[in-house]
Structure formats: C-alpha cells, structure tokens
Write a protein that holds these residues in place. Structure first.
Motif, PDB file in Angstrom:
ATOM      1  N   THR A 301     -12.872  -3.830  39.912  1.00  0.00           N
ATOM      2  CA  THR A 301     -12.075  -4.012  38.698  1.00  0.00           C
ATOM      3  C   THR A 301     -12.989  -4.056  37.471  1.00  0.00           C
ATOM      4  O   THR A 301     -14.167  -4.396  37.575  1.00  0.00           O
ATOM      5  N   VAL A 302     -12.401  -3.703  36.358  1.00  0.00           N
ATOM      6  CA  VAL A 302     -13.066  -3.572  35.043  1.00  0.00           C
ATOM      7  C   VAL A 302     -14.410  -2.830  35.086  1.00  0.00           C
ATOM      8  O   VAL A 302     -15.337  -3.166  34.378  1.00  0.00           O
ATOM      9  N   ALA A 303     -14.453  -1.826  35.921  1.00  0.00           N
ATOM     10  CA  ALA A 303     -15.673  -1.004  35.994  1.00  0.00           C
ATOM     11  C   ALA A 303     -15.708   0.008  34.853  1.00  0.00           C
ATOM     12  O   ALA A 303     -16.746   0.619  34.597  1.00  0.00           O
ATOM     13  N   GLY A 304     -14.560   0.203  34.220  1.00  0.00           N
ATOM     14  CA  GLY A 304     -14.498   1.193  33.137  1.00  0.00           C
ATOM     15  C   GLY A 304     -13.781   2.465  33.569  1.00  0.00           C
ATOM     16  O   GLY A 304     -13.936   3.512  32.945  1.00  0.00           O
ATOM     17  N   LYS A 305     -12.959   2.352  34.612  1.00  0.00           N
ATOM     18  CA  LYS A 305     -12.291   3.536  35.169  1.00  0.00           C
ATOM     19  C   LYS A 305     -11.262   4.108  34.187  1.00  0.00           C
ATOM     20  O   LYS A 305     -11.265   5.300  33.908  1.00  0.00           O
ATOM     21  N   THR A 306     -10.396   3.208  33.694  1.00  0.00           N
ATOM     22  CA  THR A 306      -9.329   3.711  32.817  1.00  0.00           C
ATOM     23  C   THR A 306      -9.916   4.290  31.537  1.00  0.00           C
ATOM     24  O   THR A 306      -9.489   5.358  31.080  1.00  0.00           O
ATOM     25  N   SER A 307     -10.896   3.609  30.976  1.00  0.00           N
ATOM     26  CA  SER A 307     -11.504   4.126  29.740  1.00  0.00           C
ATOM     27  C   SER A 307     -12.094   5.503  30.004  1.00  0.00           C
ATOM     28  O   SER A 307     -11.919   6.432  29.207  1.00  0.00           O
ATOM     29  N   LEU A 308     -12.767   5.643  31.119  1.00  0.00           N
ATOM     30  CA  LEU A 308     -13.391   6.921  31.448  1.00  0.00           C
ATOM     31  C   LEU A 308     -12.335   8.004  31.635  1.00  0.00           C
ATOM     32  O   LEU A 308     -12.476   9.120  31.114  1.00  0.00           O
ATOM     33  N   LEU A 319     -11.585   3.515  24.534  1.00  0.00           N
ATOM     34  CA  LEU A 319     -11.850   2.286  25.298  1.00  0.00           C
ATOM     35  C   LEU A 319     -10.559   1.496  25.433  1.00  0.00           C
ATOM     36  O   LEU A 319      -9.786   1.384  24.484  1.00  0.00           O
ATOM     37  N   THR A 320     -10.354   0.952  26.597  1.00  0.00           N
ATOM     38  CA  THR A 320      -9.160   0.107  26.775  1.00  0.00           C
ATOM     39  C   THR A 320      -9.479  -1.264  26.193  1.00  0.00           C
ATOM     40  O   THR A 320     -10.636  -1.649  26.075  1.00  0.00           O
ATOM     41  N   ILE A 321      -8.407  -1.970  25.849  1.00  0.00           N
ATOM     42  CA  ILE A 321      -8.638  -3.368  25.518  1.00  0.00           C
ATOM     43  C   ILE A 321      -8.419  -4.156  26.799  1.00  0.00           C
ATOM     44  O   ILE A 321      -7.735  -3.691  27.721  1.00  0.00           O
ATOM     45  N   ASP A 324      -5.248  -4.391  28.680  1.00  0.00           N
ATOM     46  CA  ASP A 324      -4.657  -3.137  29.134  1.00  0.00           C
ATOM     47  C   ASP A 324      -5.147  -2.781  30.540  1.00  0.00           C
ATOM     48  O   ASP A 324      -5.582  -1.674  30.797  1.00  0.00           O
ATOM     49  N   ARG A 325      -5.093  -3.726  31.439  1.00  0.00           N
ATOM     50  CA  ARG A 325      -5.617  -3.496  32.781  1.00  0.00           C
ATOM     51  C   ARG A 325      -4.679  -2.590  33.583  1.00  0.00           C
ATOM     52  O   ARG A 325      -3.462  -2.688  33.458  1.00  0.00           O
ATOM     53  N   THR A 326      -5.247  -1.748  34.382  1.00  0.00           N
ATOM     54  CA  THR A 326      -4.410  -0.884  35.217  1.00  0.00           C
ATOM     55  C   THR A 326      -3.723  -1.745  36.261  1.00  0.00           C
ATOM     56  O   THR A 326      -4.384  -2.512  36.952  1.00  0.00           O
ATOM     57  N   ARG A 327      -2.393  -1.599  36.359  1.00  0.00           N
ATOM     58  CA  ARG A 327      -1.690  -2.458  37.310  1.00  0.00           C
ATOM     59  C   ARG A 327      -1.904  -1.955  38.735  1.00  0.00           C
ATOM     60  O   ARG A 327      -2.278  -2.685  39.613  1.00  0.00           O
ATOM     61  N   VAL A 411     -23.233   2.555  29.648  1.00  0.00           N
ATOM     62  CA  VAL A 411     -24.668   2.757  29.421  1.00  0.00           C
ATOM     63  C   VAL A 411     -25.080   2.422  27.988  1.00  0.00           C
ATOM     64  O   VAL A 411     -26.237   2.125  27.721  1.00  0.00           O
ATOM     65  N   ASP A 412     -24.100   2.453  27.060  1.00  0.00           N
ATOM     66  CA  ASP A 412     -24.436   2.123  25.664  1.00  0.00           C
ATOM     67  C   ASP A 412     -24.927   0.684  25.518  1.00  0.00           C
ATOM     68  O   ASP A 412     -25.611   0.336  24.583  1.00  0.00           O
ATOM     69  N   LYS A 413     -24.569  -0.159  26.498  1.00  0.00           N
ATOM     70  CA  LYS A 413     -24.920  -1.567  26.370  1.00  0.00           C
ATOM     71  C   LYS A 413     -26.206  -1.933  27.118  1.00  0.00           C
ATOM     72  O   LYS A 413     -26.671  -3.060  27.050  1.00  0.00           O
ATOM     73  N   SER A 486     -21.054   6.723  28.914  1.00  0.00           N
ATOM     74  CA  SER A 486     -20.493   5.684  28.037  1.00  0.00           C
ATOM     75  C   SER A 486     -19.201   6.233  27.455  1.00  0.00           C
ATOM     76  O   SER A 486     -19.209   7.295  26.821  1.00  0.00           O
ATOM     77  N   SER A 487     -18.143   5.499  27.684  1.00  0.00           N
ATOM     78  CA  SER A 487     -16.864   5.934  27.108  1.00  0.00           C
ATOM     79  C   SER A 487     -16.819   5.515  25.639  1.00  0.00           C
ATOM     80  O   SER A 487     -15.878   5.846  24.933  1.00  0.00           O
ATOM     81  N   LYS A 488     -17.838   4.784  25.196  1.00  0.00           N
ATOM     82  CA  LYS A 488     -17.871   4.365  23.798  1.00  0.00           C
ATOM     83  C   LYS A 488     -18.621   5.403  22.958  1.00  0.00           C
ATOM     84  O   LYS A 488     -18.107   5.898  21.970  1.00  0.00           O
TER      85      LYS A 488
HETATM   86  N1  LIG Z   1     -19.138  -0.586  25.664  1.00  0.00           N
HETATM   87  C1  LIG Z   1     -18.411  -0.032  26.618  1.00  0.00           C
HETATM   88  N2  LIG Z   1     -17.317  -0.616  27.048  1.00  0.00           N
HETATM   89  C2  LIG Z   1     -16.581  -0.026  28.005  1.00  0.00           C
HETATM   90  C3  LIG Z   1     -16.977   1.185  28.574  1.00  0.00           C
HETATM   91  N3  LIG Z   1     -16.058   1.538  29.510  1.00  0.00           N
HETATM   92  C4  LIG Z   1     -15.137   0.569  29.530  1.00  0.00           C
HETATM   93  N4  LIG Z   1     -15.442  -0.382  28.632  1.00  0.00           N
HETATM   94  C5  LIG Z   1     -14.725  -1.629  28.437  1.00  0.00           C
HETATM   95  O1  LIG Z   1     -14.748  -2.313  29.679  1.00  0.00           O
HETATM   96  C6  LIG Z   1     -13.533  -2.989  29.925  1.00  0.00           C
HETATM   97  C7  LIG Z   1     -12.900  -2.517  31.215  1.00  0.00           C
HETATM   98  O2  LIG Z   1     -12.627  -1.140  31.108  1.00  0.00           O
HETATM   99  P1  LIG Z   1     -11.441  -0.432  31.878  1.00  0.00           P
HETATM  100  O3  LIG Z   1     -11.559   1.020  31.569  1.00  0.00           O
HETATM  101  O4  LIG Z   1     -10.125  -1.073  31.565  1.00  0.00           O
HETATM  102  O5  LIG Z   1     -11.837  -0.764  33.331  1.00  0.00           O
HETATM  103  P2  LIG Z   1     -11.028  -0.466  34.699  1.00  0.00           P
HETATM  104  O6  LIG Z   1     -12.041  -0.149  35.739  1.00  0.00           O
HETATM  105  O7  LIG Z   1      -9.999   0.574  34.456  1.00  0.00           O
HETATM  106  O8  LIG Z   1     -10.356  -1.861  35.017  1.00  0.00           O
HETATM  107  P3  LIG Z   1      -9.142  -2.169  36.067  1.00  0.00           P
HETATM  108  O9  LIG Z   1      -8.054  -1.230  35.737  1.00  0.00           O
HETATM  109  O10 LIG Z   1      -8.808  -3.565  35.819  1.00  0.00           O
HETATM  110  O11 LIG Z   1      -9.691  -1.974  37.429  1.00  0.00           O
HETATM  111  C8  LIG Z   1     -12.657  -2.705  28.720  1.00  0.00           C
HETATM  112  O12 LIG Z   1     -12.772  -3.774  27.808  1.00  0.00           O
HETATM  113  C9  LIG Z   1     -13.281  -1.456  28.111  1.00  0.00           C
HETATM  114  O13 LIG Z   1     -13.076  -1.396  26.730  1.00  0.00           O
HETATM  115  C10 LIG Z   1     -18.171   1.793  28.084  1.00  0.00           C
HETATM  116  O14 LIG Z   1     -18.603   2.855  28.564  1.00  0.00           O
HETATM  117  N5  LIG Z   1     -18.858   1.135  27.108  1.00  0.00           N
END
Ligand SMILES: Nc1nc2c(ncn2[C@@H]2O[C@H](COP(=O)(O)OP(=O)(O)OP(=O)(O)O)[C@@H](O)[C@H]2O)c(=O)[nH]1
Length: 957
Positions: A301-308, A319-321, A324-327, A411-413, A486-488
């Motif tokens: 979870t919160v690996a950045g999948k949805t943003s990517l 970028l998701t907030i 906005d977690r994927t259900r 990677v931006d961080k 980096s999705s940012k």
């Molecule tokens: N700075 C930065 N933040 C990111 C990046 N990718 C995602 N985020 C942030 O990381 C958090 C989680 O990103 P999501 O894309 O929601 O992650 P997820 O894997 O879809 O999460 P789940 O749906 O809960 O499994 C969010 O706050 C995003 O804004 C990135 O490449 N850089």
C-alpha cells in the motif's frame, strides 16, 4: 472374413510348421490348412519356415518383433494373404519375393533398416496400406510413384526433407503420415494433391532426435481440395495462410506446439472454425496491427501505484492525495500510440482481490511490482523480501509465465539515489540468481530421485521438471534494471513508457478491424456514466452489429448467426487480454459480461467480509432484518460459513446491483468454487468463512488412533512456509460437489471436513507443521492431508485418487507455479500408531514399475504394495465388470471395437469374435484386461467425454 471362421494360431503352430519343413513330402494336416490367422509376434525367430505355404488359407501373418531379414520364397504361393506385419525386424532390403503378390493389401515394414525400395514393388498392385515408418530413408523412394492404388502411406520417423513432384502420380493416396522427418519447409509438391484427405506432418514430441521444423505453410495449400485433416503439431509455424479459410473439406487442424502469431493463440485454442472466422473477418473488414495489453500494478500500500498509473495515462505529473486511496482496483486505459492500448489495473492494498486472482490478471499481461524507494532501506534485510521478493514469488506462483518488471517510485525524494538504486538492483540480481540456483538444484534432486527402483522418470516428476525449467526461464526474463520513477518530477517516466510500448509492440497481432473497433467500444463502457455494473450479451450483440460488414445484412438467414459468432470471438479476445471477465463455457454466465473489475472485487469484498460488526450492521439496516434474525444470520455466516440468498442481497445492497446481477454474482461465486449451494436452505456454503474449530464429537467418528480392523490411506501435500490462499477451501467445495450423492454425513470446520461415505470415511484437513530439518533450524510447512479409512482398499483408492486429482487440478488452475511435496503416509506405520511414519514420495508411486512388496523404511518391514500403490486398472475393470457391461452402450462398443482394431490392439480374430458374440461387452472386457496400458489410455480418452464420464470412474482407481 467372408464365409470362413477365424482360426488363429500362435507359436505352437510355428513348431508344427518347422516339423513339416523337415519333411517336404509329407501331407499337410487339415488343421494347418484351416489356419487363416498366423500370429508369430515376438517368437524369437530369424526366419519363417519354407513350409509356410502349407497354410493355404492364411489371410494374415503377424510376425513383428523378430529377427527376420528375408522371407521364404514359398510365401509367394499364398494366394489369400492380404495382410503381412513385418515390423520390428532386421530387413536391410525390401523382400523382393513380395513384389509379385498382387493380393497383398496391407504391408507393415516399419522399424527395419530399409533405405530404398526396388522398382519391382509396383507389381504389388493390390497394396493399399504400406508402412515404412522408422527406417533409414533419406530421400523419398521413387519406386512408390508407380503405385497409384496405394491409399495409406506411412513414412514417419525417417530423414526425409523433400517430396518430389511426381508424388502427384499417386492419385489413390488418401492418408499420408510424414511426422518425425526432417522437413524445414512444407512439402510444396503435395499442394496439388486434390485427392489427399489426411496429412500428418507433426512431431512426436520429445521422442526422436530429428523433427520436422516447418515454419512456413504456402498459400497453395488451398489446392489440396480434398484435405479433411491436417496435423502440423510441434513445428515452427508462426503464420497460417489466410487462404486456409477456403479449405471447405478441412475439418480437423492440429497446430498445437507451434509458435503461432497469426492467428493469435486464443483463436487457435478455439479450433478450426474460429481460425476460419478470424481470417474471414480479416479479409472482409481489413486488418489492424493491434496491441491491447493489460498492465497490472502490484505492490504494498501507498507505494505510488495510483499516482504512477494516472501519470502514465495523462502524460503529466499526477499525484494522489493521501485520502484518495485505491479501494480495491482502479482501471484506466492509456492509448499511447495508435492501436496500442494499455488497460491498467491498479490494485489497492486490500487482499480480497487475491481470491480468484487468475481471473483478474491475464497471463498475456504485464505485472509491474511497485515500491516506494524512499521507504526502502537496502541495509534492512527484510525490506527486499517484503517490498519486492514476496511479490515476485507470489506472481510467479499464481500466473507463471507472465511478464514482470520492478518499479521504484518517489525518486525525487531520495538523496543518495545512485548508490541506493545500485544496492536494490544488486539485491534483485541476487534474488534472481538464488531462484535460478534453487531451480537447478531441484531439477538435479528430482533427476536423481528415482529411488533406485525406477528405470525412467515418472511422468509426475517429468512434469515438475518442465515447470521448474519454465520458472528458471521466467526468473531470467525479469529485467535486471529496475525502473526508477517519480510521478512528481516525471523522472524515469519516459523510460518506463518506452519499455511498455516495446512490450506492447512485441505482443502486437494482426486483428480484424471490426474486432478492434467493437472491442474498444465495449471497453469504453467501463468509463461512461451509465450505472450498469455488467453488460448483457444482447446489449453487446447490438453494439457489435454496428461494426458488421455491410455484406452480412444481405444474407438474412445467416446474419444473426454471424453476429452471434463474431460476438463470441470479440468477447473471447477481450477476455484473453484481461479487459473483461466472461465465461463462454457456462450457459448461464455466458449471458453476462463483467466489464468492470472493481464491481466484481467489491462484491467479493462485501460477501467475504470477515468484519462481524460490519456484517451485522448491514443486515440490521432499516427495512432489512429484525435483530434476532440478523444475529442468527450473522452466527450462521461466521460459524458455519452459510449465507442465505436474502443475506447475500443485503450484503450487496450498497453496491446497487440489479436482481439479475445478484443472481449472476451468485453463479460466478459458484463457478469460482468459493461456495456451493445448500439446496434446502436456499443458501450458499462458503468454507472460507468458517471460524469454528473441530468439534470434539468427531473424535468418536474419527479417533486419532486407527482401529485394528480399519486401514487408513493418507496423502499429504506439504507447502513450504505458507498454504497458498484459497486452495484448501476450493478443494472442500469441489469435493462436496463430487460427494454430494454418496454422502451420508458431512461436517466441516475451519481447517477440516469429515465425510461419511457409503463404503468409507474421509477426512480432509489443513495444519501448520513445524519440521525439525536440522538441529537448530526448524521450519514451518503447511500440510493438507486427505485421509480415507475403511476396510476395502478397492473402495478407498478411488476416493483418495479423486480427491488427489481435484487438488492437483486446483493447484494447476490457481497456483500453477507453487512448489510442494507430495507424500503417501505408510498405512502400516499408521496402524502401529508410529509418531514418525514412513512417507513415500507420491511421484515415485506414479512410476511404471509396481513391485509386489514395498520396504517401509521406518519399520524395516516389507508391506504389500496394495497399501501404497493404487490398484491396477485391470483389477478395477474386473471388479466393475457387471456394471460396465450394463453401462457401455452398443454403439460405443461398436466404436471401441473398431478403434482397438485400427490401433492394432485387437487382432482380426478378437475383433471378429467381439462382433459376432451375443455377449459383446463381456467379451470385449475380457480381451481388454489382457492388453497393455495403451488400451487403457485409449479407453480413458474415450470415456473422458462428459456424457461418458461416469464410465471413467468405473475403470480408474
Ligand atoms: N514525491 C512523490 N510522491 C509520490 C510519488 N508517487 C506517489 N506519491 C505520493 O505517495 C502517496 C501514495 O501514492 P499512491 O499513488 O496513492 O499510492 P498507492 O500505491 O496507489 O496506494 P494504495 O492505493 O493505498 O495501495 C500519495 O500521497 C502520493 O501523492 C512520487 O513519485 N513522488
């Protein structure tokens, strides 16, 4: 046998003939004159006696498996001889004496040492069936061109690489067997042969060194206007010619084991008609090089999948907030280039989608294992396994062969980016190397694991080896370099996109324009505003009509059929790409297209909810159930795993499903074997919801110690570290459906099922077991045990065998890449109540050699093989003879008799006897039990058809 009775003679007759040979002047005994079927196979002879012509009525001589290199001249004086089998002998040249025998119709000279044929062979004007397979021919024997009457020619297993054009002179040729030669091209000379009906150009895979490697099929094949059956198995064919659709007489095409690109595999799997329709649609509606590829984003979870996934789709940083977690799963489509469509599945952190996982991830898709590089600490040993390793292994076990890549986000961080990336990549390489080494060591172990009693590797082991080889390849195919994105800032996104496009282009296939356009329209329904959760088949058909070629509407009679078939083709294509879920093999589910994965996952999540309070609150909602009823329902769900139809509707209520959709979902859950219907209660039983422990009253029915008058057969499947999710529950459902009619009692609990059957008892159980492998190193295995107790082994083995087959099939369906060990627990040790019983490797017991006694290592005693080996099929057939006699129908018996005769299992004599006998089936079964396992295999293949499946149970242990 025109008027004469069959009089068979074997080796004894041969002795008499040798006697007669010594005294040529002696009179021929009448008995010899009566012989018409001479059966001298395997007689250890170097020659036939000159006196053979005393058998003046002989029609058939079978003398295979001897050391003959020539024939007696007198054979020429046997005017009635029509069939001669000289296979597996030592002929270096063709026995010229035969060339004048005009009555001979069938001659088998396979497995000799011939390399040419004399021109005089054309004198055999009556020859219809000639077999020279597995000899030393390097060129086609031209002497055959003069044999225009020859109907069947078998020249398999030689070293031919070409067929001369004169083959056209063989105008009588109907069946031509050419497999296992050295063709690298389709023998073009055959193309003009309008009379040929069956052509076999495949390989007997794995058996011979030299194979046909045909890669190109000429369009001219269409000129073989009479061809009904074409076998091209295991060649190198990548493209079939579109003209194949015009081959009207062709009804059978075998292209298994070819790397076909056109038509794509999913069409080929559906048979010749689907292939013909594909080419028809390509020609009439135009072709598009299209690629629809499913991209699955998996990871913690919160690996950045949805943003990517959104960044990829939109092409700009998205970028998701956090809220906005994927259900469960979010789907989107990315059209990167024209005709390349990515169907992205972004799975949320919930586990629920894993149930029935293979239905969500297409084996032709791509999996991106995604992790947050910022959180990742390369110095922490557990991080690699948790964020990357476990995911790779799980995907390999669930969808072996699927393409995978690893993506690090955020990677931006990250400050020390380069050094961190290097470390993670090294860990990935080490993991891959470790897996490769493990595969190699397992293969070695299996190869050396034949217990000293086996001469060849049992098929089950061979299967394991081929899976390990495939896994080794798959591990190798995961790219060593990780995608750093980096999705940012969009860093690395372009490289990832380029990779996806390359993979998609590799997957691209030529598809009919009509299919591509209709498919994209169906998929767009996922995203339109309509509230519908599923699509009805009628609705889809209407949509497809918009893309149908104008010419179809002129053919009023066939229009609807054409639309119906095109709908099937297009939906199958979409299901294969993973865009939709659709089951065309189920008449009821066929009517519904599940085009939104999220809906499906949400239903599973609502029904398989383990949160007791949440379930109760849904049942108690105003207008739903009174509290007492709701509590009782809740209790049933969580203790007994039973959900009534009404409760199911209430649990799904928030999802706004129509009643048809609820019914479809119920059917789907049964199809996925998550539950079975409990008829009288209008309810569904879900083993995965059970929380109850084993009831103590069961100790009486199934005491831990087996009583002295009872035998226990127990099979254990050991899974290292964890039990693959859902396997045990699915087995429980499948077994219930199988046992339903023979059950007298059925009790189940969280980790087990007890069943009282008519003739024995069964207990299925799952437990975690600590293994003391090395002194200081204890590991955990999960063990599924199938145990049968009773007193009649012949009644018990079929139950065990069935349960075993089900479990293996389930592993194959849901976890095809998982590794496990399979053991049979020694019944003798069990009867002595030994704490550590001997465990026989089940694969060894599936080998070919069945001894009379088997050593039980732990007690040092020899026990009867009947305790660890299933009964021989002949025993089973004998036991069930009476029932089989009643159940095998007259037409089936007739068919089987012919089939066994054609396959060379029954002799003329046996064939005729069965045909003439008033007790046909009984005689058939008597002969059957004197035959080799080949007879059994053929019978099994025949009985495997659904309408005869019950008969299969009567011949298989
Ligand atoms: N700075 C930065 N933040 C990111 C990046 N990718 C995602 N985020 C942030 O990381 C958090 C989680 O990103 P999501 O894309 O929601 O992650 P997820 O894997 O879809 O999460 P789940 O749906 O809960 O499994 C969010 O706050 C995003 O804004 C990135 O490449 N850089």
């Amino acid at each position: 046998m025109a008027g004469r009775e069959l009089v068979e003679v074997g080796k004894k007759g041969l002795d008499l003939l040798y006697e007669l040979e010594k005294s040529p002047q002696s009179e021929t005994p009448n008995i010899v004159k009566d012989w018409n079927y001479l059966h001298f196979n395997d007689a250890h002879i170097d020659s036939l006696p000159e006196s053979i012509d005393r058998c003046i009525h002989a029609r058939v001589i079978e003398t295979a498996c001897n050391r003959l290199s020539c024939l007696p001249q007198s054979i020429f004086n046997m005017p009635q001889l029509t069939k001669l089998d000289l296979s597996l002998n030592a002929f270096n040249s063709f026995p010229i004496v035969l060339s004048g025998m005009t009555k001979l119709q069938s001659l088998n000279l396979s497995y000799n040492h011939l390399s040419e044929l004399p021109m005089q062979i054309s004198g055999m004007t009556g020859l219809k069936d000639f077999n020279i397979g597995f000899n030393n021919f390097t060129t086609f024997p031209t002497a055959l061109f003069n044999m225009s009457k020859l109907e069947t020619l078998t020249i398999t297993g030689n070293m031919l690489s070409n067929i001369p054009v004169e083959i056209k002179d063989m105008t009588g040729l109907r069946k031509f067997f050419l497999f296992c030669n050295c063709f690298t091209m389709f023998p073009i000379a055959l193309c003009g042969m309008g009379s040929l009906k069956e052509l076999y150009l495949g390989n007997l895979k794995g058996l011979y060194v030299h194979h046909n490697h045909i890669s190109y099929i000429p369009a001219d094949i269409v000129s073989m206007t009479g061809l009904e059956s074409l076998d091209l198995e295991s060649n190198n064919v990548t493209h079939l010619p579109p003209q194949i659709r015009n081959m009207k007489s062709l009804v059978e095409l075998n292209v298994r084991g070819n790397p076909l690109v056109q038509p794509p595999e999913h069409i080929v799997d559906r048979g010749l008609d689907a292939i013909k329709r594909y080419f028809e649609a390509l020609t009439t509606t135009g072709a598009i090089l299209s690629s629809r590829i499913q991209v699955n984003l998996l990871g913690e979870t919160v690996a950045g999948k949805t943003s990517l996934s959104r960044t990829l789709q939109r092409g700009t940083s998205t970028l998701t907030i956090l809220a906005d977690r994927t259900r469960v799963v979010e789907q989107m489509t990315w059209n990167s280039h024209q005709d390349i469509v990515f169907n992205i599945n972004d799975f949320g952190g919930h586990d629920v989608y894993k149930i029935g996982h293979p239905i969500f991830i297409s084996k032709h898709g791509l999996v991106l294992i995604t992790f947050d590089l910022l959180k990742y600490d390369p110095g922490n040993k557990k991080h690699y396994q948790f964020y990357i390793g476990n995911w790779i292994e799980k995907v390999q076990a669930k969808v072996p062969g699927v393409k995978m890549a690893v993506v690090g986000t955020h990677v931006d961080k990250v400050e020390d980016l380069d050094s961190k990336c290097d470390k993670v990549e090294k860990q990935l390489r080490d993991h891959k190397q470790k897996q490769q080494d493990w595969c190699k060591s397992q293969i070695k172990k299996i190869e050396g694991n034949t217990d000293g009693t086996q001469t060849s590797i049992p098929p089950a082991y061979a299967d394991k080896i081929s899976k390990l080889m495939a896994l080794k390849e798959q591990v190798k195919n995961i790219p060593d370099s990780i995608f750093w994105v980096s999705s940012k800032t969009m860093k690395g996104i372009k490289e990832l996109q380029d990779f996806l496009v390359t993979v998609a282009k590799d997957h691209a296939v030529q598809l009919p324009k009509m299919w591509v356009e209709a498919a994209s329209n169906i998929c767009n329904k996922k995203y339109d505003d309509s509230p519908c959760n599923t699509l009805e088949l009628d609705e889809v058909q209407k949509l497809i009509k918009q893309y149908a070629p104008a010419s179809w509407s002129q053919e009023v009679e066939t229009y609807n059929k054409k639309v119906h078939l095109a709908t099937n083709d297009i939906l199958n294509f979409l299901a294969d790409c993973g865009d939709i879920i659709w089951f065309d093999s189920s008449p009821s589910l066929k009517k519904v297209v599940f085009h939104k994965q999220e809906v499906l996952v949400n239903v599973l999540k609502a029904v398989l909810n383990h949160d007791k309070a949440d379930v109760l609150s849904k049942l108690l909602k105003p207008m739903n159930m009174p509290r007492l009823e709701a509590e009782d329902t809740q209790d049933k769900i969580f203790n007994r795993g039973i959900i009534s139809k009404k409760a199911m509707e209430l649990l799904c209520e928030p999802l706004c499903l129509s009643s048809t959709e609820v019914t479809s979902m119920e059917k789907l859950m049964q199809k996925l074997e998550l539950c079975y219907q409990v008829q009288e209660e209008q309810s569904f039983h879900f083993p995965c919801l059970l929380t109850q422990e084993r009831q103590s009253e069961l100790d009486e029915k199934w005491p831990s110690k087996v009583s002295s008058d009872t035998t226990q057969l127990a099979l254990e499947i050991h899974f290292p570290f964890q039990c693959p999710e859902g396997i045990y529950e699915k087995l429980s459902v499948r077994l219930h459906n199988f046992l339903e009619h023979t059950l007298t009692e059925h009790i189940d609990w969280k980790d087990g099922v007890y069943a009282q059957l008519q003739s024995c008892q069964m207990q299925l159980s799952r437990e975690e077991r600590h293994q003391q492998r090395e002194m200081a190193n204890s590991t955990t295995d999960w063990v599924i045990t199938i145990a049968i107790r009773g007193s009649d082994l012949l009644e018990m083995w079929p139950v065990l065998s069935r349960a075993h087959d089900y479990l293996m099939a389930i592993i194959e369906e849901d976890w095809p890449g998982v590794s496990y060990g399979k053991y049979l627990v020694c019944p003798h040790c069990t009867s002595e109540d030994r704490e550590e019983p001997t465990r026989f490797k089940k694969e060894i017991l599936e080998g070919v050699n069945r001894p009379t006694n088997v050593l039980c290592k732990n007690t040092g005693r020899y026990i009867s093989a009947d305790l660890v080996y299933p009964p021989h099929w002949k025993q089973v057939v004998n036991k069930n003879k009476d029932v089989l006699r009643q159940k095998i129908t007259e037409p089936d018996l007739h068919y089987l008799n012919n089939l066994f005769f054609q396959e060379g299992i029954f002799s003329d004599y046996e064939y005729e006897w069965i045909k003439e006998s008033p007790e046909k089936t009984a005689v058939f079964l008597d002969f059957l039990t004197t035959k080799s396992d080949k007879a059994f295999d053929i019978l099994c293949q025949f009985f495997v058809e659904p309408e005869r499946y019950k008969l299969l149970e009567l011949i298989k242990y």
